[in-house]
Design a protein around this motif. Structure first.
Motif, PDB file in Angstrom:
ATOM      1  N   MET A   1      48.971  12.476 -22.930  1.00 29.93           N
ATOM      2  CA  MET A   1      48.183  11.388 -22.382  1.00 29.93           C
ATOM      3  C   MET A   1      48.042  10.239 -23.374  1.00 29.93           C
ATOM      4  O   MET A   1      47.722   9.157 -22.970  1.00 29.93           O
ATOM      5  N   LYS A   2      48.263  10.531 -24.641  1.00 29.73           N
ATOM      6  CA  LYS A   2      48.108   9.468 -25.623  1.00 29.73           C
ATOM      7  C   LYS A   2      49.058   8.320 -25.316  1.00 29.73           C
ATOM      8  O   LYS A   2      50.216   8.533 -25.026  1.00 29.73           O
ATOM      9  N   GLY A   3      48.526   7.130 -25.342  1.00 29.38           N
ATOM     10  CA  GLY A   3      49.342   5.957 -25.062  1.00 29.38           C
ATOM     11  C   GLY A   3      49.321   5.543 -23.601  1.00 29.38           C
ATOM     12  O   GLY A   3      49.814   4.483 -23.247  1.00 29.38           O
ATOM     13  N   PHE A   4      48.755   6.388 -22.742  1.00 30.64           N
ATOM     14  CA  PHE A   4      48.743   6.089 -21.308  1.00 30.64           C
ATOM     15  C   PHE A   4      47.348   6.060 -20.691  1.00 30.64           C
ATOM     16  O   PHE A   4      47.193   5.741 -19.530  1.00 30.64           O
ATOM     17  N   ARG A   5      46.312   6.421 -21.445  1.00 30.58           N
ATOM     18  CA  ARG A   5      44.960   6.503 -20.885  1.00 30.58           C
ATOM     19  C   ARG A   5      44.495   5.189 -20.267  1.00 30.58           C
ATOM     20  O   ARG A   5      43.996   5.170 -19.141  1.00 30.58           O
ATOM     21  N   THR A   6      44.630   4.113 -21.010  1.00 29.85           N
ATOM     22  CA  THR A   6      44.165   2.810 -20.511  1.00 29.85           C
ATOM     23  C   THR A   6      44.940   2.400 -19.268  1.00 29.85           C
ATOM     24  O   THR A   6      44.361   1.889 -18.311  1.00 29.85           O
ATOM     25  N   ILE A   7      46.233   2.641 -19.260  1.00 27.93           N
ATOM     26  CA  ILE A   7      47.057   2.284 -18.095  1.00 27.93           C
ATOM     27  C   ILE A   7      46.636   3.108 -16.877  1.00 27.93           C
ATOM     28  O   ILE A   7      46.536   2.581 -15.775  1.00 27.93           O
ATOM     29  N   ILE A   8      46.406   4.400 -17.068  1.00 25.62           N
ATOM     30  CA  ILE A   8      46.022   5.268 -15.951  1.00 25.62           C
ATOM     31  C   ILE A   8      44.683   4.827 -15.373  1.00 25.62           C
ATOM     32  O   ILE A   8      44.533   4.709 -14.146  1.00 25.62           O
ATOM     33  N   VAL A   9      43.701   4.575 -16.225  1.00 29.86           N
ATOM     34  CA  VAL A   9      42.383   4.151 -15.737  1.00 29.86           C
ATOM     35  C   VAL A   9      42.480   2.827 -15.000  1.00 29.86           C
ATOM     36  O   VAL A   9      41.937   2.664 -13.905  1.00 29.86           O
ATOM     37  N   ASN A  10      43.189   1.862 -15.566  1.00 25.92           N
ATOM     38  CA  ASN A  10      43.285   0.554 -14.924  1.00 25.92           C
ATOM     39  C   ASN A  10      44.090   0.612 -13.628  1.00 25.92           C
ATOM     40  O   ASN A  10      43.788  -0.112 -12.678  1.00 25.92           O
ATOM     41  N   THR A  11      45.085   1.467 -13.566  1.00 22.57           N
ATOM     42  CA  THR A  11      45.835   1.624 -12.322  1.00 22.57           C
ATOM     43  C   THR A  11      44.947   2.210 -11.237  1.00 22.57           C
ATOM     44  O   THR A  11      44.972   1.759 -10.088  1.00 22.57           O
ATOM     45  N   ALA A  12      44.142   3.204 -11.595  1.00 25.45           N
ATOM     46  CA  ALA A  12      43.213   3.796 -10.620  1.00 25.45           C
ATOM     47  C   ALA A  12      42.190   2.768 -10.148  1.00 25.45           C
ATOM     48  O   ALA A  12      41.904   2.671  -8.950  1.00 25.45           O
ATOM     49  N   ILE A  52      36.746  -1.788 -22.502  1.00 25.62           N
ATOM     50  CA  ILE A  52      36.418  -2.012 -23.916  1.00 25.62           C
ATOM     51  C   ILE A  52      36.307  -0.670 -24.633  1.00 25.62           C
ATOM     52  O   ILE A  52      36.836  -0.488 -25.733  1.00 25.62           O
ATOM     53  N   GLY A  53      35.628   0.298 -24.007  1.00 26.08           N
ATOM     54  CA  GLY A  53      35.499   1.625 -24.603  1.00 26.08           C
ATOM     55  C   GLY A  53      36.840   2.295 -24.798  1.00 26.08           C
ATOM     56  O   GLY A  53      37.103   2.892 -25.853  1.00 26.08           O
ATOM     57  N   LEU A  54      37.710   2.212 -23.808  1.00 23.02           N
ATOM     58  CA  LEU A  54      39.045   2.796 -23.944  1.00 23.02           C
ATOM     59  C   LEU A  54      39.835   2.148 -25.075  1.00 23.02           C
ATOM     60  O   LEU A  54      40.586   2.804 -25.788  1.00 23.02           O
ATOM     61  N   ARG A  55      39.669   0.854 -25.232  1.00 26.44           N
ATOM     62  CA  ARG A  55      40.394   0.157 -26.301  1.00 26.44           C
ATOM     63  C   ARG A  55      39.953   0.664 -27.667  1.00 26.44           C
ATOM     64  O   ARG A  55      40.749   0.785 -28.596  1.00 26.44           O
ATOM     65  N   PHE A  56      38.656   0.988 -27.824  1.00 29.95           N
ATOM     66  CA  PHE A  56      38.162   1.479 -29.104  1.00 29.95           C
ATOM     67  C   PHE A  56      38.658   2.890 -29.409  1.00 29.95           C
ATOM     68  O   PHE A  56      38.849   3.234 -30.573  1.00 29.95           O
ATOM     69  N   ILE A  57      38.866   3.716 -28.381  1.00 34.76           N
ATOM     70  CA  ILE A  57      39.312   5.081 -28.653  1.00 34.76           C
ATOM     71  C   ILE A  57      40.831   5.209 -28.620  1.00 34.76           C
ATOM     72  O   ILE A  57      41.365   6.238 -28.997  1.00 34.76           O
ATOM     73  N   THR A  58      41.520   4.175 -28.196  1.00 33.05           N
ATOM     74  CA  THR A  58      42.978   4.196 -28.157  1.00 33.05           C
ATOM     75  C   THR A  58      43.519   3.870 -29.540  1.00 33.05           C
ATOM     76  O   THR A  58      43.142   2.863 -30.132  1.00 33.05           O
ATOM     77  N   THR A  59      44.393   4.725 -30.031  1.00 33.64           N
ATOM     78  CA  THR A  59      44.931   4.511 -31.375  1.00 33.64           C
ATOM     79  C   THR A  59      46.426   4.271 -31.387  1.00 33.64           C
ATOM     80  O   THR A  59      47.006   4.003 -32.414  1.00 33.64           O
TER      81      THR A  59
END
Length: 66
Positions: A1-12, A52-59
């Protein structure tokens, strides 16, 4: 899931209103009974804060596993 969390949430988030509008068009779903128009602003704020929260936890960069 790393690298795709923000995309998955925004797509949903982007897909949900489209599906609801399609169902409303087909007279199957009453979108206003779930989200009254006066609550839409709060939902937009929540989505922004979630991003914003996802951006902070995305590395990692988008789509890459490190």
């Amino acid at each position: 899931m790393k690298g795709f969390r923000t995309i998955i949430v925004n797509t949903a988030v982007a897909t949900l209103p489209l599906v609801c509008e399609l169902l409303a068009f087909l007279d199957v779903f009453d979108w206003r009974s779930v989200l009254p128009p006066e609550s839409a602003g709060w939902l937009i704020l929540l989505v922004g804060l979630l991003n914003i929260g996802l951006r902070f936890i995305t590395t990692t960069p988008v789509g890459e596993k490190l």
